[in-house]
Design an enzyme around this catalytic site. Structure first.
Site, short mmCIF file in Angstrom:
data_model
loop_
_atom_site.label_atom_id
_atom_site.label_comp_id
_atom_site.label_asym_id
_atom_site.label_seq_id
_atom_site.Cartn_x
_atom_site.Cartn_y
_atom_site.Cartn_z
N SER A 133 0.83 -1.20 0.00
CA SER A 133 0.00 0.00 0.00
C SER A 133 0.86 1.25 0.00
O SER A 133 1.92 1.29 0.62
CB SER A 133 -0.91 0.03 1.23
OG SER A 133 -1.67 1.24 1.25
N LYS A 188 -4.33 -6.94 3.46
CA LYS A 188 -4.37 -5.88 2.46
C LYS A 188 -5.80 -5.65 1.97
O LYS A 188 -6.22 -4.52 1.71
CB LYS A 188 -3.46 -6.22 1.29
CG LYS A 188 -3.46 -5.20 0.14
CD LYS A 188 -3.11 -3.79 0.62
CE LYS A 188 -2.69 -2.86 -0.49
NZ LYS A 188 -3.63 -2.69 -1.57
N HIS A 191 -7.52 -3.67 4.59
CA HIS A 191 -6.96 -2.32 4.47
C HIS A 191 -7.69 -1.56 3.37
O HIS A 191 -8.10 -0.41 3.56
CB HIS A 191 -5.46 -2.42 4.16
CG HIS A 191 -4.83 -1.16 3.64
ND1 HIS A 191 -5.04 -0.69 2.36
CD2 HIS A 191 -3.99 -0.28 4.23
CE1 HIS A 191 -4.35 0.42 2.19
NE2 HIS A 191 -3.71 0.70 3.30
N ASN A 192 -7.87 -2.18 2.22
CA ASN A 192 -8.54 -1.51 1.11
C ASN A 192 -10.01 -1.25 1.42
O ASN A 192 -10.56 -0.22 1.01
CB ASN A 192 -8.42 -2.34 -0.17
CG ASN A 192 -7.02 -2.28 -0.76
OD1 ASN A 192 -6.08 -1.82 -0.13
ND2 ASN A 192 -6.87 -2.75 -1.98
N GLU A 195 -10.10 1.70 3.51
CA GLU A 195 -9.82 2.82 2.61
C GLU A 195 -11.10 3.28 1.90
O GLU A 195 -11.37 4.48 1.80
CB GLU A 195 -8.77 2.39 1.60
CG GLU A 195 -8.32 3.42 0.59
CD GLU A 195 -7.33 2.84 -0.38
OE1 GLU A 195 -7.52 2.98 -1.60
OE2 GLU A 195 -6.34 2.21 0.07
#
Length: 485
Positions: A133, A188, A191-192, A195
């Protein structure tokens, strides 16, 4: 040819910037791209000085790439997720030996990574799925890196990742080995998803500020001020920059951008996985849905012509920028609480052993979601027993005492003005639900039992005992065991 530390396949902008980052940290890298012209352009362009000194070695055939590598060979794939990753693996696997390592640095689905770890293990090869990221800037200057996979690869790949990762305020590299299988790509993915939630919360704040009468320049100043307080974060900072940017004619660029948001799938994966695991992820789900409805430009134009509602106007007596700041903070806390709850549930389901404090720590710098309050999240998981939900950590419970009041004002003002607030509204609903000792789900259970004999538990009996009521007098005592609704 002199042996080099690793090979990189895929020279789009992320691949190129990671290679330059590696060269800056005294790593020797061989590179390959399917399109030869791309390799040549890179070697004669931004990488020319590093090529001249031997830090970057261009290759034009996969066997030539593999031949340069020191053992165990390490190959980083920076190619499009999905079938392309499998195709490249199929091409290079016969060129490798047992103990060699393949790292997928793209945004692959964690289930694909699980499969690849298992399949390549049968060939004696070690596979790592690593989320990266930080976008182009992060890749070049220091990203947040989230690796996981075959345990035997850990000691060979972590020195490289620690060298190129960003550094947090305490100097720690923003990377850590997260666990087996697809754990790295799962982190990840979440995380996205977070986001997505962060971006939607800020987009709704932008809409609210517009309804409050602020122009782009004034909004840019407000976001800049927010970025110096509890909302200190990369996404708030770039929002201020975006709102302040004008084109050569003096027109705000933001006003020229079509309001149809794109997405590449990781947000949907996060929501789908949460549904499969049984974790409430309402804010991120609403962020995904908001992008989907934004893409329906023509349908919304038709709706604007036939559906009535209030004019988007919010008075100074209804809402202030300071209250909106607190509401954004509260909604962001909810988004992270939901995301970390999903990480915890998945870790238990898949036996990954994820450490929540470590995850928060490696997002503190380099990542797109980097923010000051990730330091507080890290502390919440490291400075004592891990809370069963992030909201229950003393720091965040106290923060939400003030924030939830502002969240109520935001939702009320937005609703009265006809401003769609799916993320802020769902954040408040989640907060009120998780603090409710009793919810109206008892009625849902009664309804399910009425029409389908699905049974229910009782408040005066131990959990796990199930009961059925013959609601109509004709249903008898038979209960459902074959399906749920």
């Amino acid at each position: 040819m002199t042996e080099v530390d690793l090979g990189v396949i895929g020279l789009a902008v992320m691949g190129q910037n990671l290679v330059l980052n590696m060269a800056d940290h005294e790593l020797r890298v061989a590179v390959y791209n399917r399109t030869e012209a791309t390799t040549r352009a890179f070697a004669s362009g931004s990488a020319v000085a590093r090529v001249a000194e031997g830090a970057i070695v261009p290759t034009f055939e996969l066997p030539a790439l593999i031949a340069t590598l020191s053992r165990p060979r390490k190959v980083l794939l920076m190619v499009k997720a999905g079938a392309v990753v499998d195709a490249v693996i199929d091409q290079i696997s016969p060129l490798l030996e047992p103990g060699d390592i393949i790292v997928d640095g793209g945004n692959s689905n964690y289930a694909d990574t699980d499969r690849r770890v298992a399949v390549l293990a049968e060939k004696g090869l070690l596979f790592v799925g690593s989320g990266v990221s930080g976008g182009e800037e992060g890749a070049r200057n220091g990203p947040s890196i989230m690796p996981g996979g075959a345990a035997g690869a850990r000691d060979h790949v972590m020195p490289i990742m620690e060298a190129i990762a960003a550094r947090a305020s305490d100097g720690a590299p923003t990377t850590a080995w997260l666990g087996p299988g697809g754990s790295g790509h799962f982190v990840k993915m979440v995380h996205n998803g977070i986001e997505y939630g962060d971006m939607q919360v800020l987009a709704e704040a932008y809409a609210l500020l517009g309804a409050m009468g602020y122009g782009n320049a004034a909004m840019a100043d407000i976001f800049k001020g927010w970025g110096e307080g509890v909302l200190d974060s990369y996404l708030v900072d770039i929002t201020a920059d975006i709102l302040a940017t004008v084109d050569e004619g003096g027109t705000a660029v933001i006003d020229q951008i079509l309001d149809a948001a794109g997405q590449k799938g990781s947000g949907r994966w996060t929501v789908t996985t949460a549904l499969e695991i049984g974790q409430p992820l309402s804010l991120i789900a609403e962020a995904v849905m908001a992008r989907q409805i934004s893409a329906a430009v023509d349908l919304r134009a038709e709706g604007a012509g036939v559906l009535s509602g209030p004019t988007a106007s919010i008075g100074a007596d209804q809402l202030t920028p300071q209250e909106l700041e607190q509401a954004i903070y509260g909604s962001k806390i909810i988004s992270y609480a939901q995301g970390f709850a999903l990480l915890d549930a998945a870790s238990k389901d898949f036996d990954w052993g994820l450490d929540q404090g470590t995850v928060a720590a490696i997002w503190r710098a380099g990542s797109i979601v980097r923010a000051r309050f990730l330091e507080d999240i890290t502390s919440a998981y490291r400075d004592g027993p891990a809370p069963s939900n992030l909201l229950f950590a003393p720091f965040f419970a106290a923060a939400m005492t003030e924030a939830n009041q502002a969240m109520r004002k935001v939702v009320a003002a937005g609703t009265s003005a006809g401003v769609a607030l799916p993320a802020h509204s769902s954040a408040l609903a989640y907060y009120d639900a998780i603090r409710s000792r009793r919810l109206p789900a008892n009625l849902i259970q009664a309804q399910r039992d009425y029409f389908g004999a699905h049974t229910y538990e009782r408040v005066d009996k131990p959990r796990g005992e199930h009961f059925h009521t013959n609601w109509t007098g004709t249903g008898g005592t038979t209960t459902s065991t074959s399906y749920n609704a």
